[in-house]
Structure formats: C-alpha cells, structure tokens
Enzyme design. Structure first.
Site, PDB file in Angstrom:
ATOM      1  CG  ASP A   1      -7.436  19.771 -11.341  1.00 11.09           C
ATOM      2  OD1 ASP A   1      -6.699  19.473 -12.291  1.00 11.09           O
ATOM      3  OD2 ASP A   1      -8.489  19.149 -11.063  1.00 11.09           O
TER       4      ASP A   1
ATOM      5  CE  LYS B   1     -10.064  13.227 -17.196  1.00 10.22           C
ATOM      6  NZ  LYS B   1     -10.330  14.375 -16.357  1.00 10.22           N
TER       7      LYS B   1
ATOM      8  NE  ARG C   1      -2.652   1.134   3.457  1.00  8.17           N
ATOM      9  CZ  ARG C   1      -2.706   0.275   4.482  1.00  8.17           C
ATOM     10  NH1 ARG C   1      -3.242  -0.920   4.320  1.00  8.17           N
ATOM     11  NH2 ARG C   1      -2.239   0.604   5.657  1.00  8.17           N
TER      12      ARG C   1
ATOM     13  CE1 TYR D   1     -14.014  16.200 -13.767  1.00  8.23           C
ATOM     14  CE2 TYR D   1     -13.421  15.649 -11.512  1.00  8.23           C
ATOM     15  CZ  TYR D   1     -13.819  15.259 -12.774  1.00  8.23           C
ATOM     16  OH  TYR D   1     -14.009  13.936 -13.040  1.00  8.23           O
TER      17      TYR D   1
HETATM   18  C1  LIG Z   1     -10.990  14.249 -15.018  1.00 14.03           C
HETATM   19  C2  LIG Z   1     -10.594  15.324 -14.099  1.00 14.03           C
HETATM   20  C3  LIG Z   1     -10.366  15.076 -12.752  1.00 14.03           C
HETATM   21  C4  LIG Z   1     -10.615  13.729 -12.129  1.00 14.03           C
HETATM   22  O1  LIG Z   1      -9.798  12.732 -12.643  1.00 14.03           O
HETATM   23  P1  LIG Z   1     -10.282  11.190 -12.621  1.00 14.03           P
HETATM   24  O2  LIG Z   1      -9.026  10.465 -12.892  1.00 14.03           O
HETATM   25  O3  LIG Z   1     -11.326  11.069 -13.676  1.00 14.03           O
HETATM   26  O4  LIG Z   1     -10.820  10.909 -11.257  1.00 14.03           O
HETATM   27  C5  LIG Z   1      -9.964  16.121 -11.955  1.00 14.03           C
HETATM   28  N1  LIG Z   1      -9.789  17.354 -12.457  1.00 14.03           N
HETATM   29  C6  LIG Z   1      -9.983  17.628 -13.750  1.00 14.03           C
HETATM   30  C7  LIG Z   1      -9.754  19.005 -14.247  1.00 14.03           C
HETATM   31  C8  LIG Z   1     -10.407  16.634 -14.607  1.00 14.03           C
HETATM   32  O5  LIG Z   1     -10.645  16.930 -15.888  1.00 14.03           O
END
Ligand SMILES: *Cc1c(COP(=O)(O)O)cnc(C)c1O
Length: 396
Positions: A187, A212, A62, A115
């Site tokens: 973010d 992404k 972990r 988001y």
């Molecule tokens: C997709 C996304 C997330 C979350 O990511 P996941 O891997 O889908 O949980 C967070 N912030 C932004 C800007 C995103 O586009």
C-alpha cells in the site's frame, strides 16, 4: 479482456507523463480531455463480432470503459507496471489485491502499522475463509524471512505506516520474500507513484487509494492496483470475479486530479515540512513522526528510496488532559477534524495505536495527532495551530 494498457514504453519525466498519458485528443474531436463514458451495454454490430467478444476492447461496462482505460494507462506508465486495475475505493484495491493471491489454508504476513480497515479485513473475512494472518514489526527488514511459513503466500507492506509513519526496508523484505516465492503487495498511498515506485524496487503489486492525492479534492472514492508482469493475470482475474468497477464520474475525477498531482504534491510536501519543523520547536510537542525530517528514525531509508514526501504526518504531544486537547481541536479554524486526507484542505485527527497493535507495543503516553497539510498559506496554518496551543495551555 479490456483494452491492454501497458505503458507506452517511452521514458519521460513523471511530471510530464501525468499530463499526456491516457489522453488522445484526436479520438475525441480535438477536445483536450476524454469524456466520462457512462454505460453498461456495448453493442456488437455482427454475430461474428459478438462471438469474438473476448477480443473486443470493450464488451460490458463492468469490465471497463474508455475512461477507465485512460486512467489505468496513465497509472501503469507512472508506476512502471504491466497493468493497472481500478476499484471503487482504495480499501477495495487492498482487499481485491489480497484475494488475488490467497485461499483456504494459506498464510499472510501483514505489517502491524497497517491502515486499520486492512487489519479488520484480515481478522474477519480472511480468517473466516481459512486464511491466517501474522502481524509483523514494521522495522523487521530482512528478519521477515524467519516469519515465512511453507504456506505463506503474501507479504503485505504499507510504508510509511498509517498514522505512525514507520519506514519499512522495502528492498530487504522483497529479497527475503522472493527467495521463498512469496508475492509482495504494498500500500503506497502516502507517497504515491510520483515519490516512490514500488515495482521498481521488486514489489509485485502497488496499491494506491486514489481517493487521497490522485482525486485530490475530497470529492470521490477511487482505488488502483498496479501489477507487474508476473502478477497482472491474477489481479485481473480477481477483480473480474469480484465484479468491482468504479463509477464513471469517480474515474473522470481521478483523471482530472492526476493532471495536477505533481504541482499539488510539491506544495503539500513543502508546507508539511515547514509545519513539522515549527511543531518541533514547540514546548507542547514530544515527538514528530515524519520520515523526511532528519531526526526521524526512518529518515535514512526515506532518503535512500523516496524522491519526496506528501503532506501527511503525525505529532505526539506531551501528556495533556482530554479537555485541554478538546479546547485546542474544537477551536481550530483552518484544520477540519475528519478522516481521509489528500485533498486541498487541511485536516487533523487524534489517534491511539495502543487499541489495535498486536506485534509491537505503542508506548507514547501523550495524545497523538495526525495532520494533513493542505494547500492553505502555511503561515495561516501555523497561526491556527499556535492559537490552538494557547487554548490547550489555558485549559490545562
Ligand atoms: C484511505 C486509505 C485507504 C483506503 O482508501 P479508501 O479510498 O478510503 O477506501 C487504504 N490505505 C491507506 C493507507 C489509506 O490511507
């Protein structure tokens, strides 16, 4: 403690760093890539070593494996951070990073264009734990100072904004937050560390949904939190107590994707700009939301701070009935309709920010669409959209 993964300290171009960082063929019988280590138990050969487990590089699955450390090391170098911690999703990177810095009675400043699941986290779990959230205008800049309360612990940025692509004045917000000892989280999924490095602009913690562009093939969920020296201890402690650990397969896919990130992003960027410029010539289009276009209100900030743009942007159409929009979208052949983005494939989704904004009003009347421009031939993508507009016009 897992093995420390500070960047190597060497300066090399990021496009080179992503090929070499977190990889040592001599440790793996000469093979180029590290394997996906699968494991829970780590064996200690002697009682002395068991007693000293906190000093071992690996002690339990972990807390990390050589595969996790490889990707964390590479991302740390790329971000110019102290430490990167992986999580099983980008969303969990967001929630873990926030939970590292807030407790009952604290206050959080959250950008209104964030988001949506991040907003939901603030309004539900955080509220229940006694943390209050104030949403702020993404264009607030240094005006954020007026919203900082004595109990404000965190300012959270996401730039450009999810769906609506407002550019935030990162240096101005950082300056105001620093003056009041408030931690700054960002973010940075849209640009990623190749096109914007938050920590080098004074942000404390950079968050990436690796799902992404890092993974890049729509085949795994993965998140990363990169912290500076001031905040790395708190982030690591939070991830440890929350017990989040990504799967070995997902981590491997993150490493695999990272190696080609620069070349993929370059193509996403160029094709997205070409599609955006073409959309700008269409009579059906009201406005394009893409900070790398000179006509965008956030362009000056983007140009000053960023070294590139990714393949995601939005477009607002002139008002059209829902059935016309459905005719356009349902018949697209290359664009899929679905959430997430950053893979090789092109995507399109309608959205309506009116439903959840609270600090700012969304006044656009026509339908809004978010496009992810994949690695398809750009001429084919434009032809697909052109046929879509023909269906939209015919169904009015
Ligand atoms: C997709 C996304 C997330 C979350 O990511 P996941 O891997 O889908 O949980 C967070 N912030 C932004 C800007 C995103 O586009």
């Amino acid at each position: 403690m897992t093995k420390p993964n500070k960047g190597t300290g060497k300066t090399r171009h990021p496009a080179t760093a992503i090929l070499h960082s977190g990889r040592n063929p001599a440790d793996q019988h000469g093979f180029v890539n590290a394997p996906a280590y699968r494991g829970s138990t780590v064996l200690f050969p002697t009682l002395d070593e068991l007693d000293a487990y906190e000093r071992q590089p690996f002690r339990y699955g972990r807390y990390g494996t050589p595969t996790t450390v490889a990707l964390e090391t590479a991302l740390t170098e790329l971000e110019g951070g102290e430490r990167t911690l992986l999580t099983p999703s980008g969303y969990q990177a967001v929630t873990t990073a926030i939970l590292a810095f807030v407790g009952a009675g604290d206050h959080l400043l959250m950008v209104d264009s964030v988001y949506q699941p991040t907003r939901k986290f603030c309004d539900t779990l955080l509220a229940r734990l006694g943390v209050t959230t104030t949403y702020y205008d993404p264009l607030i800049g240094g005006g954020i100072a007026e919203l900082i309360q004595p109990n404000t612990r965190v300012v959270f940025l996401e730039s450009p904004g999810s769906l609506t692509f407002e550019m935030q004045d990162v240096p101005a917000i950082v300056k105001a937050a620093r003056a009041r000892d408030v931690t700054v989280l960002m973010d940075n999924t849209w640009a990623g560390p190749l096109y914007f490095r938050p920590l080098s602009h004074g942000v404390d913690v950079s968050i990436t949904a690796c799902t992404k562009y890092v993974v890049g093939h729509a085949d795994a969920m993965l998140g990363a939190i990169t912290a500076n020296a001031r905040t790395a201890g708190a982030v690591e402690a939070a991830r440890t107590v929350l017990g989040s650990c990504p799967g070995s397969e997902e981590t491997y896919l993150g490493l695999r994707g990272l190696r080609t990130l620069a070349v993929r992003l370059d193509r996403h960027q160029r094709s997205a700009l070409e599609v955006a410029r073409w959309l700008g010539t269409r009579p059906e289009v009201e406005r394009i939301l893409h900070p790398a276009l000179p006509s965008d209100p956030g362009h000056a900030l983007w140009k000053a701070l960023y070294t590139g743009a990714s393949g995601l942007f939005s477009v607002i159409l002139k008002p059209a009935p829902r059935k016309a929009l459905a005719a356009m979208l349902d018949g697209l052949e290359l664009f899929g309709m679905g959430y997430s983005w950053g893979g090789y494939e092109s995507l399109i989704v309608p959205f309506n920010p009116k439903r959840y904004r609270t600090a700012t009003a969304w006044t656009a009347e026509g339908p809004a669409l978010r496009l992810h421009i994949g690695l398809d031939d750009v001429g084919d993508l434009i032809a697909d959209l052109e046929a879509g507009f023909a269906r939209l016009n015919a169904a009015r």
